[in-house]
Design a protein around this motif. Structure first.
Motif, PDB file in Angstrom:
ATOM      1  N   GLN A 104       0.848  -1.201   0.000  1.00 28.02           N
ATOM      2  CA  GLN A 104       0.000   0.000   0.000  1.00 28.02           C
ATOM      3  C   GLN A 104       0.874   1.238   0.000  1.00 28.02           C
ATOM      4  N   ILE A 105       0.418   2.253  -0.719  1.00 25.49           N
ATOM      5  CA  ILE A 105       1.097   3.541  -0.680  1.00 25.49           C
ATOM      6  C   ILE A 105       0.086   4.584  -0.225  1.00 25.49           C
ATOM      7  N   ILE A 106       0.540   5.470   0.653  1.00 27.79           N
ATOM      8  CA  ILE A 106      -0.312   6.510   1.211  1.00 27.79           C
ATOM      9  C   ILE A 106       0.418   7.835   1.062  1.00 27.79           C
ATOM     10  N   LEU A 107      -0.253   8.825   0.502  1.00 34.35           N
ATOM     11  CA  LEU A 107       0.315  10.166   0.346  1.00 34.35           C
ATOM     12  C   LEU A 107      -0.270  11.061   1.429  1.00 34.35           C
ATOM     13  N   ILE A 108       0.619  11.725   2.177  1.00 36.23           N
ATOM     14  CA  ILE A 108       0.226  12.595   3.279  1.00 36.23           C
ATOM     15  C   ILE A 108       0.569  14.033   2.915  1.00 36.23           C
ATOM     16  N   LYS A 109      -0.432  14.903   3.016  1.00 35.05           N
ATOM     17  CA  LYS A 109      -0.239  16.347   2.832  1.00 35.05           C
ATOM     18  C   LYS A 109      -0.989  17.047   3.955  1.00 35.05           C
ATOM     19  N   GLY A 110      -0.349  18.019   4.564  1.00 31.44           N
ATOM     20  CA  GLY A 110      -1.011  18.774   5.620  1.00 31.44           C
ATOM     21  C   GLY A 110      -1.535  17.905   6.752  1.00 31.44           C
ATOM     22  N   GLY A 111      -0.814  16.836   7.055  1.00 32.78           N
ATOM     23  CA  GLY A 111      -1.178  15.964   8.159  1.00 32.78           C
ATOM     24  C   GLY A 111      -2.292  14.976   7.866  1.00 32.78           C
ATOM     25  N   LYS A 112      -2.751  14.923   6.612  1.00 31.58           N
ATOM     26  CA  LYS A 112      -3.863  14.040   6.262  1.00 31.58           C
ATOM     27  C   LYS A 112      -3.534  13.197   5.039  1.00 31.58           C
ATOM     28  N   SER A 113      -4.166  12.037   4.974  1.00 33.53           N
ATOM     29  CA  SER A 113      -4.040  11.197   3.791  1.00 33.53           C
ATOM     30  C   SER A 113      -4.876  11.800   2.671  1.00 33.53           C
ATOM     31  N   VAL A 114      -4.238  12.058   1.534  1.00 33.83           N
ATOM     32  CA  VAL A 114      -4.960  12.628   0.393  1.00 33.83           C
ATOM     33  C   VAL A 114      -5.046  11.646  -0.774  1.00 33.83           C
ATOM     34  N   TYR A 115      -4.332  10.533  -0.646  1.00 35.28           N
ATOM     35  CA  TYR A 115      -4.326   9.529  -1.709  1.00 35.28           C
ATOM     36  C   TYR A 115      -3.797   8.227  -1.130  1.00 35.28           C
ATOM     37  N   ASP A 116      -4.404   7.130  -1.528  1.00 32.82           N
ATOM     38  CA  ASP A 116      -3.845   5.832  -1.186  1.00 32.82           C
ATOM     39  C   ASP A 116      -4.199   4.842  -2.286  1.00 32.82           C
ATOM     40  N   ALA A 117      -3.361   3.842  -2.417  1.00 29.74           N
ATOM     41  CA  ALA A 117      -3.566   2.786  -3.411  1.00 29.74           C
ATOM     42  C   ALA A 117      -2.914   1.521  -2.882  1.00 29.74           C
ATOM     43  N   SER A 118      -3.408   0.397  -3.379  1.00 29.08           N
ATOM     44  CA  SER A 118      -2.810  -0.866  -2.956  1.00 29.08           C
ATOM     45  C   SER A 118      -2.670  -1.807  -4.146  1.00 29.08           C
ATOM     46  N   HIS A 119      -1.844  -2.806  -3.940  1.00 28.41           N
ATOM     47  CA  HIS A 119      -1.597  -3.862  -4.916  1.00 28.41           C
ATOM     48  C   HIS A 119      -1.270  -3.274  -6.297  1.00 28.41           C
ATOM     49  N   SER A 120      -1.919  -3.751  -7.347  1.00 23.63           N
ATOM     50  CA  SER A 120      -1.579  -3.317  -8.703  1.00 23.63           C
ATOM     51  C   SER A 120      -2.003  -1.874  -8.990  1.00 23.63           C
ATOM     52  N   ALA A 121      -2.782  -1.264  -8.109  1.00 23.68           N
ATOM     53  CA  ALA A 121      -3.167   0.140  -8.293  1.00 23.68           C
ATOM     54  C   ALA A 121      -2.037   1.092  -7.895  1.00 23.68           C
ATOM     55  N   ILE A 122      -0.968   0.568  -7.309  1.00 21.84           N
ATOM     56  CA  ILE A 122       0.188   1.403  -6.967  1.00 21.84           C
ATOM     57  C   ILE A 122       0.943   1.694  -8.250  1.00 21.84           C
ATOM     58  N   GLN A 123       0.768   2.879  -8.746  1.00 25.96           N
ATOM     59  CA  GLN A 123       1.381   3.309  -9.999  1.00 25.96           C
ATOM     60  C   GLN A 123       2.103   4.628  -9.780  1.00 25.96           C
ATOM     61  N   ALA A 124       3.314   4.739 -10.271  1.00 26.51           N
ATOM     62  CA  ALA A 124       4.088   5.972 -10.134  1.00 26.51           C
ATOM     63  C   ALA A 124       3.331   7.155 -10.718  1.00 26.51           C
ATOM     64  N   GLU A 125       2.735   6.973 -11.879  1.00 31.59           N
ATOM     65  CA  GLU A 125       2.020   8.061 -12.544  1.00 31.59           C
ATOM     66  C   GLU A 125       0.855   8.572 -11.696  1.00 31.59           C
ATOM     67  N   SER A 126       0.118   7.679 -11.062  1.00 32.03           N
ATOM     68  CA  SER A 126      -1.009   8.074 -10.232  1.00 32.03           C
ATOM     69  C   SER A 126      -0.534   8.858  -8.996  1.00 32.03           C
ATOM     70  N   LEU A 127       0.581   8.420  -8.396  1.00 34.17           N
ATOM     71  CA  LEU A 127       1.116   9.139  -7.260  1.00 34.17           C
ATOM     72  C   LEU A 127       1.579  10.535  -7.671  1.00 34.17           C
ATOM     73  N   ILE A 128       2.223  10.646  -8.798  1.00 33.36           N
ATOM     74  CA  ILE A 128       2.692  11.940  -9.279  1.00 33.36           C
ATOM     75  C   ILE A 128       1.511  12.894  -9.476  1.00 33.36           C
ATOM     76  N   LYS A 129       0.424  12.404 -10.056  1.00 35.22           N
ATOM     77  CA  LYS A 129      -0.768  13.235 -10.234  1.00 35.22           C
ATOM     78  C   LYS A 129      -1.321  13.700  -8.893  1.00 35.22           C
ATOM     79  N   ALA A 130      -1.309  12.818  -7.900  1.00 35.17           N
ATOM     80  CA  ALA A 130      -1.834  13.171  -6.576  1.00 35.17           C
ATOM     81  C   ALA A 130      -0.926  14.184  -5.863  1.00 35.17           C
ATOM     82  N   ILE A 131       0.362  14.144  -6.157  1.00 33.67           N
ATOM     83  CA  ILE A 131       1.306  15.079  -5.547  1.00 33.67           C
ATOM     84  C   ILE A 131       1.075  16.486  -6.100  1.00 33.67           C
TER      85      ILE A 131
END
Length: 132
Positions: A104-131
């Motif tokens: 699982q990957i979880i993106l934290i901004k301002g003390g809160k989770s703003v994005y998470d994904a697990s298994h095959s949904a963990i994609q670099a491109e998706s994380l970059i968009k969420a950042i």
């Protein structure tokens, strides 16, 4: 070491570590988790929860490291070995209200989770968009 050991025994992890130095920060304590929350107010922070005993988790980790441009510096990356640090993993789930999964990957901004994904949904491109 016998002939068969030389032929059949490989050490892919040592080779991979030397050829792919990925800038993970280790997450193994509640104190580090609190620092992540603090840091997330000035820079996005991503936590990758990884099961060292799971082939799927290992495959996702390799693919993510291959695709993600860690040099871009837009996010600080943390790695959690959840087999060794299950209590920290549980605290992440409760603190950020994100059900536990692995990998699982979880993106934290301002003390809160703003994005998470697990298994095959963990994609670099998706994380970059969420950042961004």
């Amino acid at each position: 070491m016998g002939l068969f050991d030389k032929i059949f025994k490989s050490e892919p992890n040592k080779t991979a570590e030397k050829s792919n130095p990925f800038p993970w920060n280790n997450l193994s304590s509640f104190e580090t988790l609190e620092k992540i929350v603090e840091d997330s107010y000035s820079q996005p922070v991503a936590i990758l929860k990884h099961s060292t005993s799971c082939g799927i988790s290992r495959m996702v980790l390799r693919q993510f490291e291959k695709e993600f441009d860690a040099e871009a510096g837009k996010v600080k990356l943390y790695f959690l070995d959840l087999i060794s640090n299950r209590e920290v993993s549980n605290r992440i789930a409760s603190k950020f209200n994100v059900p536990h999964e692995s990998p699982q990957i979880i993106l934290i901004k301002g003390g809160k989770s703003v994005y998470d994904a697990s298994h095959s949904a963990i994609q670099a491109e998706s994380l970059i968009k969420a950042i961004d």
